[in-house]
Write a protein that holds these residues in place. Structure first.
Motif, PDB file in Angstrom:
ATOM      1  N   THR A 116      -7.895   1.674  -4.694  1.00 53.82           N
ATOM      2  CA  THR A 116      -7.466   2.867  -3.974  1.00 53.82           C
ATOM      3  C   THR A 116      -8.523   3.300  -2.963  1.00 53.82           C
ATOM      4  O   THR A 116      -9.720   3.257  -3.258  1.00 53.82           O
ATOM      5  CB  THR A 116      -7.179   4.022  -4.952  1.00 53.82           C
ATOM      6  OG1 THR A 116      -6.137   3.618  -5.841  1.00 53.82           O
ATOM      7  CG2 THR A 116      -6.739   5.278  -4.209  1.00 53.82           C
ATOM      8  N   GLY A 164       0.261   0.329   5.002  1.00 59.02           N
ATOM      9  CA  GLY A 164       1.095   1.195   4.190  1.00 59.02           C
ATOM     10  C   GLY A 164       2.013   2.019   5.071  1.00 59.02           C
ATOM     11  O   GLY A 164       1.823   2.107   6.285  1.00 59.02           O
ATOM     12  N   LEU A 204       0.855  -1.178   0.000  1.00 60.10           N
ATOM     13  CA  LEU A 204       0.000   0.000   0.000  1.00 60.10           C
ATOM     14  C   LEU A 204       0.892   1.229   0.000  1.00 60.10           C
ATOM     15  O   LEU A 204       1.844   1.309   0.775  1.00 60.10           O
ATOM     16  CB  LEU A 204      -0.892   0.017   1.238  1.00 60.10           C
ATOM     17  CG  LEU A 204      -1.941  -1.080   1.357  1.00 60.10           C
ATOM     18  CD1 LEU A 204      -2.585  -1.045   2.743  1.00 60.10           C
ATOM     19  CD2 LEU A 204      -3.006  -0.921   0.284  1.00 60.10           C
ATOM     20  N   MET A 215     -10.953  -1.676   3.831  1.00 66.62           N
ATOM     21  CA  MET A 215      -9.833  -0.746   3.752  1.00 66.62           C
ATOM     22  C   MET A 215     -10.064   0.328   4.810  1.00 66.62           C
ATOM     23  O   MET A 215     -11.217   0.612   5.179  1.00 66.62           O
ATOM     24  CB  MET A 215      -9.731  -0.099   2.368  1.00 66.62           C
ATOM     25  CG  MET A 215      -9.597  -1.096   1.238  1.00 66.62           C
ATOM     26  SD  MET A 215      -9.371  -0.316  -0.383  1.00 66.62           S
ATOM     27  CE  MET A 215      -7.591  -0.004  -0.357  1.00 66.62           C
ATOM     28  N   ALA A 249      -3.258   0.279  -3.564  1.00 70.18           N
ATOM     29  CA  ALA A 249      -2.721  -1.067  -3.390  1.00 70.18           C
ATOM     30  C   ALA A 249      -2.162  -1.552  -4.713  1.00 70.18           C
ATOM     31  O   ALA A 249      -2.720  -1.289  -5.773  1.00 70.18           O
ATOM     32  CB  ALA A 249      -3.812  -2.006  -2.895  1.00 70.18           C
ATOM     33  N   CYS A 286      -4.486   6.219  -1.004  1.00 68.77           N
ATOM     34  CA  CYS A 286      -3.683   5.023  -0.721  1.00 68.77           C
ATOM     35  C   CYS A 286      -4.015   3.987  -1.772  1.00 68.77           C
ATOM     36  O   CYS A 286      -5.158   3.523  -1.857  1.00 68.77           O
ATOM     37  CB  CYS A 286      -3.991   4.503   0.671  1.00 68.77           C
ATOM     38  SG  CYS A 286      -3.088   2.988   1.082  1.00 68.77           S
TER      39      CYS A 286
END
Length: 122
Positions: free
Chosen positions: A76, A113, A3, A33, A23, A21
């Protein structure tokens, strides 16, 4: 699978920022998420989560000011942050439950992430 978060920065109190963010990697599916944050000297806390179907959960401290959304086609997740306050300053982390296929077996991993720093000046 990873991420990558972006969008942090310095903003004045009352201002807005939008975090993203994305992936990437060997992705078969993405379930929940979310965004978390950690201020200096404090524990990491939940900000908001969103399911693959779009259901959302927010912490009480951000309800009505922050909006989480996702683009499943782009893998995202976004966090629109409005009416920012000095107490919102923190490192923001994205998180996702990502499914990958390994020789016909679906493996679901919880992935974090790297954080993106949000600074709010008063």
């Amino acid at each position: 699978v990873q991420l990558q978060a972006s969008g942090g920065g310095l903003v004045q109190s009352g201002g807005s920022l939008r975090l993203s963010c994305a992936a990437s990697g060997n992705i078969f599916s993405i379930n929940d998420m979310g965004w978390y944050r950690q201020a200096p000297g404090k524990q990491r806390e939940l900000v908001a989560t969103i399911t693959s179907g779009g259901s959302t959960v927010y912490s009480d401290s951000v309800k009505g000011r922050f909006t989480i959304s996702r683009d499943n086609a782009k893998n995202t997740v976004y966090l629109q942050m409005n009416s920012l306050r000095p107490e919102d300053a923190a490192v923001y982390f994205c998180n996702a439950d990502i499914g990958t296929l390994r020789t016909d077996l679906l493996e679901v991993m919880n992935v974090w992430g790297e954080g993106t720093l949000v600074t709010v000046s008063s």
